[in-house]
Structures are given as C-alpha cells and as structure tokens.
Scaffold this motif. Structure first.
Motif, PDB file in Angstrom:
ATOM      1  N   ASN A  20       0.805  -1.221   0.000  1.00  0.00           N
ATOM      2  CA  ASN A  20       0.000   0.000   0.000  1.00  0.00           C
ATOM      3  C   ASN A  20       0.840   1.274   0.000  1.00  0.00           C
ATOM      4  OD1 ASN A  20      -2.509  -1.333   0.083  1.00  0.00           O
ATOM      5  ND2 ASN A  20      -2.122  -1.794   2.243  1.00  0.00           N
ATOM      6  N   TYR A  21       2.146   1.088   0.057  1.00  0.00           N
ATOM      7  CA  TYR A  21       3.016   2.259   0.185  1.00  0.00           C
ATOM      8  C   TYR A  21       3.239   2.909  -1.175  1.00  0.00           C
ATOM      9  CZ  TYR A  21       7.156   4.994   1.391  1.00  0.00           C
ATOM     10  OH  TYR A  21       8.038   6.012   1.588  1.00  0.00           O
ATOM     11  N   SER A  22       3.161   4.228  -1.204  1.00  0.00           N
ATOM     12  CA  SER A  22       3.507   4.943  -2.428  1.00  0.00           C
ATOM     13  C   SER A  22       4.867   5.598  -2.228  1.00  0.00           C
ATOM     14  CB  SER A  22       2.473   6.022  -2.725  1.00  0.00           C
ATOM     15  OG  SER A  22       1.237   5.418  -2.948  1.00  0.00           O
ATOM     16  N   LYS A  23       5.728   5.390  -3.196  1.00  0.00           N
ATOM     17  CA  LYS A  23       7.098   5.906  -3.099  1.00  0.00           C
ATOM     18  C   LYS A  23       7.107   7.434  -2.954  1.00  0.00           C
ATOM     19  CE  LYS A  23      10.871   6.709  -6.281  1.00  0.00           C
ATOM     20  NZ  LYS A  23      12.107   6.672  -5.508  1.00  0.00           N
ATOM     21  N   LEU A  24       7.999   7.897  -2.077  1.00  0.00           N
ATOM     22  CA  LEU A  24       8.158   9.347  -1.896  1.00  0.00           C
ATOM     23  C   LEU A  24       9.494   9.763  -2.486  1.00  0.00           C
ATOM     24  CD1 LEU A  24       6.970   9.677   1.817  1.00  0.00           C
ATOM     25  CD2 LEU A  24       5.657  10.073  -0.278  1.00  0.00           C
ATOM     26  N   ARG A  25       9.560  11.027  -2.905  1.00  0.00           N
ATOM     27  CA  ARG A  25      10.809  11.493  -3.471  1.00  0.00           C
ATOM     28  C   ARG A  25      10.959  12.979  -3.132  1.00  0.00           C
ATOM     29  NH1 ARG A  25      14.428  10.472  -7.860  1.00  0.00           N
ATOM     30  NH2 ARG A  25      15.110  12.504  -8.615  1.00  0.00           N
ATOM     31  N   VAL A  26      12.171  13.303  -2.744  1.00  0.00           N
ATOM     32  CA  VAL A  26      12.426  14.696  -2.377  1.00  0.00           C
ATOM     33  C   VAL A  26      12.670  15.490  -3.658  1.00  0.00           C
ATOM     34  CG1 VAL A  26      14.067  16.217  -1.258  1.00  0.00           C
ATOM     35  CG2 VAL A  26      13.356  14.108  -0.146  1.00  0.00           C
ATOM     36  N   GLU A  27      11.924  16.542  -3.834  1.00  0.00           N
ATOM     37  CA  GLU A  27      12.142  17.399  -4.991  1.00  0.00           C
ATOM     38  C   GLU A  27      12.880  18.642  -4.504  1.00  0.00           C
ATOM     39  OE1 GLU A  27       9.507  17.279  -8.212  1.00  0.00           O
ATOM     40  OE2 GLU A  27      10.331  15.260  -7.902  1.00  0.00           O
ATOM     41  N   LEU A  28      13.983  18.958  -5.179  1.00  0.00           N
ATOM     42  CA  LEU A  28      14.815  20.074  -4.715  1.00  0.00           C
ATOM     43  C   LEU A  28      14.614  21.309  -5.596  1.00  0.00           C
ATOM     44  CD1 LEU A  28      18.114  18.124  -4.083  1.00  0.00           C
ATOM     45  CD2 LEU A  28      16.286  18.659  -2.461  1.00  0.00           C
ATOM     46  N   ALA A  29      14.855  22.441  -5.009  1.00  0.00           N
ATOM     47  CA  ALA A  29      14.807  23.687  -5.791  1.00  0.00           C
ATOM     48  C   ALA A  29      15.856  24.630  -5.217  1.00  0.00           C
ATOM     49  CB  ALA A  29      13.420  24.300  -5.698  1.00  0.00           C
ATOM     50  N   ASP A  30      16.446  25.451  -6.068  1.00  0.00           N
ATOM     51  CA  ASP A  30      17.380  26.413  -5.489  1.00  0.00           C
ATOM     52  C   ASP A  30      16.602  27.623  -4.960  1.00  0.00           C
ATOM     53  OD1 ASP A  30      16.641  27.108  -7.955  1.00  0.00           O
ATOM     54  OD2 ASP A  30      18.646  27.608  -8.718  1.00  0.00           O
ATOM     55  N   VAL A  31      17.167  28.219  -3.946  1.00  0.00           N
ATOM     56  CA  VAL A  31      16.487  29.369  -3.353  1.00  0.00           C
ATOM     57  C   VAL A  31      16.885  30.614  -4.148  1.00  0.00           C
ATOM     58  CG1 VAL A  31      16.155  30.717  -1.274  1.00  0.00           C
ATOM     59  CG2 VAL A  31      16.602  28.254  -1.132  1.00  0.00           C
ATOM     60  N   ILE A  32      15.940  31.150  -4.859  1.00  0.00           N
ATOM     61  CA  ILE A  32      16.258  32.295  -5.718  1.00  0.00           C
ATOM     62  C   ILE A  32      15.955  33.595  -4.947  1.00  0.00           C
ATOM     63  CG2 ILE A  32      15.793  33.433  -7.910  1.00  0.00           C
ATOM     64  CD1 ILE A  32      14.725  30.595  -8.781  1.00  0.00           C
ATOM     65  N   ASN A  33      17.004  34.357  -4.750  1.00  0.00           N
ATOM     66  CA  ASN A  33      16.831  35.572  -3.947  1.00  0.00           C
ATOM     67  C   ASN A  33      17.788  36.673  -4.429  1.00  0.00           C
ATOM     68  OD1 ASN A  33      15.934  37.215  -1.906  1.00  0.00           O
ATOM     69  ND2 ASN A  33      17.400  36.418  -0.413  1.00  0.00           N
ATOM     70  N   TYR A  34      17.990  36.742  -5.750  1.00  0.00           N
ATOM     71  CA  TYR A  34      18.935  37.771  -6.183  1.00  0.00           C
ATOM     72  C   TYR A  34      18.344  38.705  -7.218  1.00  0.00           C
ATOM     73  CZ  TYR A  34      19.970  34.512 -10.025  1.00  0.00           C
ATOM     74  OH  TYR A  34      19.870  33.648 -11.072  1.00  0.00           O
ATOM     75  N   ASP A  35      19.039  39.819  -7.333  1.00  0.00           N
ATOM     76  CA  ASP A  35      18.599  40.879  -8.221  1.00  0.00           C
ATOM     77  C   ASP A  35      19.169  40.624  -9.603  1.00  0.00           C
ATOM     78  OD1 ASP A  35      17.953  43.112  -9.503  1.00  0.00           O
ATOM     79  OD2 ASP A  35      18.978  44.506  -8.126  1.00  0.00           O
ATOM     80  N   TYR A  36      18.307  40.432 -10.580  1.00  0.00           N
ATOM     81  CA  TYR A  36      18.753  40.101 -11.938  1.00  0.00           C
ATOM     82  C   TYR A  36      19.538  41.236 -12.583  1.00  0.00           C
ATOM     83  CZ  TYR A  36      15.799  35.994 -11.774  1.00  0.00           C
ATOM     84  OH  TYR A  36      15.270  34.812 -11.433  1.00  0.00           O
ATOM     85  N   LEU A  37      19.327  42.483 -12.078  1.00  0.00           N
ATOM     86  CA  LEU A  37      19.962  43.621 -12.733  1.00  0.00           C
ATOM     87  C   LEU A  37      21.321  43.955 -12.102  1.00  0.00           C
ATOM     88  CD1 LEU A  37      16.770  45.813 -13.145  1.00  0.00           C
ATOM     89  CD2 LEU A  37      17.923  44.405 -14.867  1.00  0.00           C
TER      90      LEU A  37
END
Lengths: 527, 326
Positions: free
Chosen positions: A35-52
């Motif tokens: 009955n178990y459904s596989k789990l998976r960690v999804e990663l993302a980078d923390v975007i916190n910068y000024d593009y200009l």
C-alpha cells in the motif's frame, strides 16, 4: 560576509541531503509494503537575487538549496481503475468459490452421485422383475429406492446449507445478520467509519507533509478493501479526502458517513434485503440490492438470488426438484395408476406374499404432507407403508374386467408386467404430452438424460465463471503491476539515489570545511 | 514518469505469479497422471460431461441386459431340455400305441401296455411341473402354483389331470428386458403345451355305456388319457385313432421348442450387439475421460523444466542488487 553565506549554504545542503536520505530510508523500509507509495524529495534552489545587479552581487546573493516538496508517486486514473476492477474480480472470486462448492456437491462423475443411485435402483427393479415373489428382491428394491431419496435429500440439504451460511434464513433478521453477508456488511460499515476518520485528518492537515502521505496511503488501502466487498464510485477532493458512493447512493461524504449498509430480512426469491441507514439506524433508502453489482456482497446476492440468467443455488435446486418430482410421479403412476392408458391395473402382493391384491400405496411421498403432490428434492421420501411391507410394491399388471375380476388373477404372483413397465420407463422420454395422469416434463429427455444434461449445465456454468474469473484476475494483475510500477519502490533506484545524496552530503561537508579553513585564515590574518 | 519503471515488489510479485501458475499447471498434470483421469469435475470439460454421465449409466444398463439374458438363457435351457424329454416320451407312447393297434395282443398284453402308458403320463405331468429358481415354469405367472394336479380313482386309474396355472387366454407371459425398450416372454403356457384330461365318467355300475359322460380335455394329456382308457377297454380302433393325436402333440411340442430356440437366437444376436456397443462406449468413455499417459508425461516433463527455470530466475533476480557492487 560572503564566506559566512557560503558556510550557511553548505550547512543548508547538509540538512537537505540528510532529509533526502531520511526519505530514501523510509522508501527502503517500505519496499515490501503493497500500500506504500514511493516518496521522493524534490529540490529547488532558493532564488533571492537581483537580476539587474552585477555578477559579483548576484553570486553573493545566491541562497543555496531547499526542499520544494516531498512528492508522492501516485496515479489517480490507475488507482480508480484498480478499485473498479478489484470489485469485479472479488465478485468472480467469491462466485467461483461458491460455484465450485456446488459443483462438488452435485458431482455426477463420482460413483456416489444420483446417477449411480438411479442405476442401482433400476438394477433392483430388474431383480424384482426376474423374481417378483422373492422377498429379498423386494427388500432390495425398497432400500435402493430409499437411497435415491437420501441422495436427493442430501444434495438439497447441502445446497440449502451453503445458502444459509451465505445469507441465513431470509425470514429471521438475526439469522441474516449473522450470516456471511451480514458479517461482510459489518466489515463494510467499519471500513466506512475508518475512511471517514482518515478523511477528517486529511481535511485538517491538507496535502502537504509526510504525515499526509501516509494518510493517503491508508485512504487508498481502505478504499481497496472496500472495493472487494461492494462496487463503489470514488470522488477524490483536492484535500485528498475521498467521498464514496454505491451506485447513486452517497456513503461517505468528507469526514462523515452519511449511509451505512444494513442487511434486513428478505423473501424467498431475494434472500436478504440491503438497506441504507443513517447512524441512528433509520432507513434512508430501502432495497438497494439492484445497485450492488460487484464485490463479494454482490456475488453472494446474485448466487443466492433467483435470476434465471445467472448460475444460482435456487436454479440448481429447481432442477433437482424437477428430477425428484418427475421420478416420483413416474414411479407412483406406474405403481398405482395407468400411465399407458390401456385400462390395466397394477397389482401387488398381500402381506403373506401368496396372492395378488390391488396396489394402492404410492412409493414416494412428500414427507411434509404425506401426499404425492409437491414433491421436491428436499422432501422426497419413501412411503412408510412400503418400507414396512415390501410386498406392497406392484410388480404385476393385468386387465381387470367383469369376466376377469381380481380373483381371477389372484394366484398369478409371478406376473411381472408392471416391473417391466418400470424398466421401460428408464428409456422413455418425457415431455408434457406423453404422460398421464401426472404431468412429467423433462423436455423430451429420459430421466437419466435430464440428469446428465443438468450435470453438464452445472459444468458449463462453473467453467464459464472460472473463465470470467481468470480473465478478470489477469486484468487486475495487469493493473496492479502497472500501479506498482508507478507507485512502488525500486531498491536499486533508492540505492543509487542514496549514493547520489551521500556524495552530495560529502561534497557539502567539504565546502563547509573549506569555508571554515578560509575563515580561520581570515581570522589569523587579523591577528 | 517512465511506464517501464520496475519496482522491487512488482518484480517479485510477477515472478511469484508465474511460479504460482507453473506450479498449479504442474500439480494439475501430476494429478492427471496419477489418477489416470483428465476429467474429474463437472467443469473440467463441460462439453463431454453430459456424454460421460450418460455413458456411465448406459454401461450399467447394458450390463443389466447381459445379466438378464444369461439368467433367462438358463431358464430357456431348462425349458428346452424338459420339452426334449417330453418329445421322447411322446415317441415312446406312439411306439406302444402302434404295437397295441396291431390287433395281435392279448388283453393281458394290453393291460401291460396301459401300465406303461400310465407311467408315461405320470412322467409327462412331472415334467410339466418342472421348477426353475423356485418358479413352476409352465404355470404362467402363477409361479408358486404347481402347474398340474393328477388324481386317481379307487381302482388306480387316472381320473383327471387338471391345469392350475394362468390360462392361455390370460396374461401368462413373464417378461425379461433384453435391450432398450425390448422385453421378451420366456415362458410357455402349460395348458397350450400339455393340455388337460378328465376321464370318462361311467356313471356307476353295472357298466352301461349309454349313460357314460365322455372324456374331456385337450392336447397331449387328453390323447394319452384316452389311450390309457382305450387300452383298458381293449378297444384297438380307439387306440389306433390316438396315433393322430400323438402326432399333433409331437408337432405342438416341436413348435414350442422352435419358438424358444428363436428366442435363444435373439439373445445371442442381442448379446453380440450389446457387447459391441459396450466396447464402443468404453472406448469413447476412455477417450473423453482417461489421461493420455504419454502425452501427460511429456507435458509434465516440459512443465517441470519450466518450473525449474522459474525457480532459477527467481533466485537469480532476488539476489541481484546494487548493494553487491557498492
């Protein structure tokens, strides 16, 4: 400042990879859990910068990695397909199991069946025909005729027992509720309660977090189990809560069970009536039997019902009743009547066995009424007068008239015209028009022919149910493996992920120690 | 998401399914091989179920017919040997009557011949009272009633020989079923074969032939009775006229023997037919129900190989793990 920031990013990476390894260890721990459904960690980078901003400022404002979500592998379409097919598969599984029990009872290929009892009976008639005056031949006739009755009775009783175990006695509420269908309904109600409880928790926690994933697993397991009892329609809400309906009747609505099943007394043709009641036990919808088309409960209702299309217990009993009634009518008419319509009269011996007298006692009677009418496989029995005095079995048949009264024939105790008639009945085909005074209709077959057809009909029916079951089982296996390939755990995958995250952890640790050394350098510089 | 993703549980589940179905096929085949039957339940082969159930009761029915004929044949043999003895006795009576009609014998000689004829009559009556399996075979359906009763007057002369069985006009036949819907009678009516006899009543003494009530009766016994009377009275003309009656009686007995010889023949023919049918049915039954051993054994070997392969694959796949390479 930026060195400290690098230190922070490395520290973040360490904890993210550690969390990912925790998830992998959870997956590995549940590798054998269906009955178990596989789990998976999804990663993302923390975007916190000024593009200009200039590149250095941009680099200094990078903020590392974060867990964007813990993804639960699932496929709603396959899952609900699985539930509906599981319902059908459970239906056939139960149907096939009961049908095979019935088949075992009426297995005419054995040497213990009705066809064997009939053969022995005709052998006994033949012996009687050979020596109508022989007492032992007569006793043998009686015991072989009794044997036919007891085989029919035991077929009937075994079939009725199966039915009573499944649905109880339709007239008594207690009996219905304590039968298999009653217990199944209790299980269903329990499952409904548990599902409502899970729904309540899901509504509270929402879909995020590991705890809700295990709730979703539990929800799916409960619905799977529910689908093995009845056919259900599932309505999944965004919160993850599942509303469940049976046909057009809603059973679970969010955190609330709005309809419980209840098994009530039925009728002869509908052994149990299923109602939908509320939590107080008040009936909301009566007689929803037609809506239950799947699951174990559906198959029990069908096989115990009175459908003329499906293979049912009462259908089998009906055919056995036809055999019993026809056999009794044929024998009773030959014993006391004039089946050929040629004006002859059957005669039996007096108690001393020395003279012929008129045969008036029927051979087979309805044990409930003591009459020869309405004989069934359940009540066919030997006339006790015949059991007490086997001389009352008519072997002789003569034409009685004014010039040849009974006294004219009284010494002809070797006359075997009547037992010859019984032997001839073995090869006579019966349809409505061929027999008087009782109506015997075996569809233009002999009695043994009818029995053989009956046996083959049961064989065909059971075979077709088994075929449906194996087809359905294949379908279900296919869906199960598809579902498993979508939601299950692959150890190799987990192990390679484990290596991946382990290496990332090691790398992050190296970054951490490098930053640390740089910081130390910086501190030493200021000294 | 990749549909071909294989999971650890999925792999072992599907291998387990294959193994299960292989094992169940293997079990089924070994059951067939050890029981000798490929059809044991109604649903194994529904198309042959009806035939199998029918054949098994048909075989029992046919065997009953064979038993019936064997037992009836013994009764017919008894009948025939009895009638053969009767033929001999008629022949003997004819010889005696021919001698007595010659006219050269003295009264004493004739009285001697009468004693012999009376003995013959007694033997014929004994034969007519023959029993087989507790039944008087010439009494029709009154099987417990002795067929003939012989009475003597005070002088030791035969007074009457009367038939007590079922009359020829009545349903005297006893039937034996010899095949589907065919039953044949296996008994001759005593009165038709032997007749009856009541002696001349000389209505007191002194003998006055004018008020005599003539002898009555029919058939063989009547002729023999009259012969005995004529010999006693020395009436050689009457003796010679008995020869015709004896000839008719002989023909009658021969005709009866021929009739039952035909029944015996019918038995033989029917037995041949039934035996052929039984062989055919048994072959058919065996085709439908019995295991073809050579086929099953080779299937079993194939299945065994398949099962071993599955085991091997299972153990190999189960031991396959990335862990071994880390």
């Amino acid at each position: 400042m930026s060195l400290v920031s690098s230190l922070n990013i490395a520290q973040q990476a360490l904890s993210v990879n550690q969390a990912a390894i925790t998830v992998i260890s959870n997956n590995i721990a549940n590798v054998d859990n269906e009955n178990y459904s596989k789990l998976r960690v999804e990663l993302a980078d923390v975007i916190n910068y000024d593009y200009l901003a200039d590149p250095t400022t941009q680099a200094n404002s990078l903020n590392g990695v974060q867990i964007s979500q813990i993804k639960r592998y699932s496929n709603a379409y396959l899952q609900s397909y699985y539930w509906s097919e599981n319902s059908t598969a459970s239906y056939y599984e139960k149907y096939a199991q009961i049908a095979s029990n019935i088949e075992d009872i009426v297995n005419e290929l054995n040497d213990t069946g009705l066809s064997n009892a009939l053969s022995k009976f005709y052998d006994a008639v033949n012996a009687l025909n050979e020596t109508p005056t022989d007492k032992s031949a007569r006793e043998n006739f009686v015991s072989c005729a009794e044997n036919v009755c007891s085989v029919l009775n035991s077929y009937y009783n075994s079939l009725t027992n199966i039915k009573e175990n499944l649905v109880g006695d339709y007239q008594t509420a207690d009996s219905v509720q304590n039968s298999e269908i009653g217990n199944n309904i209790k299980t269903v109600n329990d499952l409904l309660d548990r599902l409502a409880n899970v729904n309540e928790n899901l509504l509270k926690t929402g879909t995020l977090g590991i705890s809700s994933n295990s709730l979703l697993d539990e929800r799916d397991a409960l619905i799977s189990e529910l689908s093995s009892y009845i056919n259900i329609d599932v309505d999944l809400q965004t919160s993850g809560a599942a509303s469940v309906s049976l046909g057009s009747y809603r059973l679970v609505n969010g955190s609330e069970v709005v309809g419980y099943l209840d098994a009530a007394t039925g009728t002869a043709s509908k052994p149990a009536q299923i109602n939908i009641v509320n939590s107080e036990g008040t009936t909301l919808y009566a007689d929803i039997n037609n809506s239950i088309t799947g699951g174990k409960i559906g198959s029990i209702l069908d096989i115990c019902g009175s459908s003329t299309i499906d293979f049912t217990i009462s259908g089998v009993i009906d055919q056995l009743n036809t055999i019993a009634q026809s056999f009794a009518n044929i024998m009773n008419d030959i014993q006391t009547g004039d089946p050929e319509g040629d004006g002859t009269t059957a005669l039996c011996l007096n108690a001393a066995g020395t003279q012929l007298i008129l045969a008036t006692e029927n051979i087979f009677l309805n044990s409930e009424t003591g009459l020869r009418t309405n004989i069934t496989a359940g009540n066919i029995s030997m006339n006790s007068a015949i059991i007490a005095d086997s001389n009352l079995v008519a072997a002789a048949r003569v034409t009685i008239s004014g010039t040849t009264p009974l006294s004219y024939y009284q010494d002809d105790i070797g006359n075997n015209a009547n037992s010859t008639l019984i032997l001839a009945s073995r090869d006579t085909t019966y349809s409505t028009t061929t027999y008087t005074p009782s109506v015997v209709n075996l569809g233009g077959q002999t009695l043994e022919g009818y029995l053989a057809t009956f046996a083959s009909t049961v064989g065909y029916d059971v075979d077709s149910i088994n075929n449906s079951l194996s087809t359905q089982a294949t379908v279900l296996n296919e869906i199960e493996s598809q579902l498993q390939s979508e939601t299950g755990v692959n150890l190799d995958e987990e192990l390679s992920d484990l290596i991946k995250f382990q290496r990332a952890y090691e790398a992050a640790a190296r970054v951490f120690s490098t930053c640390n050394e740089l910081l130390e350098e910086l501190i030493n510089l200021g000294r | 998401m990749d549909i071909n993703r294989t999971t650890t549980l999925g792999t072992s589940n599907s291998l387990l399914n294959y193994m299960r179905s292989s094992t169940s096929k293997y079990n089924e085949l070994s059951l067939q091989a050890s029981s000798g039957y490929k059809v044991t339940t109604l649903s194994d082969d529904p198309s042959s179920t009806r035939t199998l159930v029918s054949i098994s009761s048909q075989l029992k029915e046919l065997n009953t017919y064979l038993d019936n004929m064997t037992s009836a044949q013994t009764e017919l043999d008894t009948l025939d040997s009895t009638l053969s003895s009767v033929t001999d006795l008629i022949q003997k009576a004819t010889d005696l009557a021919t001698q007595a009609a010659n006219g050269t014998y003295s009264d004493e000689d004739l009285a001697n011949i009468k004693t012999q004829v009376d003995e013959i009559i007694k033997s014929v009556v004994d034969l007519a009272n023959t029993k087989y399996d507790g039944k008087y075979i010439f009494s029709g359906t009154a099987t417990s009633t002795q067929a003939y009763e012989i009475t003597y007057d005070t002088d030791g002369n035969i007074e009457s020989i009367l038939y007590n069985g079922t009359l020829p006009a009545s349903d005297y036949e006893r039937y034996v079923t010899i095949s589907e819907g065919v039953s044949v009678s296996i008994n001759a009516n005593g009165q038709s074969v032997f007749g009856t006899y009541t002696a001349t009543d000389d209505n007191g003494t002194p003998i006055d032939p004018s008020d005599d009530v003539a002898a009555t009766g029919s058939g063989l016994l009547y002729t023999l009775g009259v012969l005995s009377e004529s010999l006693a009275s020395g009436d050689q003309t009457a003796v010679s006229s008995c020869l015709t009656g004896l000839g008719t009686a002989l023909d009658n007995v021969s005709a009866t023997r021929t009739k039952f010889a035909a029944v015996s023949n019918k038995f033989e023919l029917t037995q041949d037919v039934i035996n052929t049918t039984i062989t055919t049915l048994k072959t058919y039954q065996s085709d439908l129900r019995d295991t073809d051993l050579s086929e099953v054994m080779s299937d079993l070997a194939v299945q065994q190989t398949a099962l071993q392969a599955t085991y091997k694959v299972f153990s190999q796949v189960s031991s396959l793990s990335l862990l071994d390479f880390m």
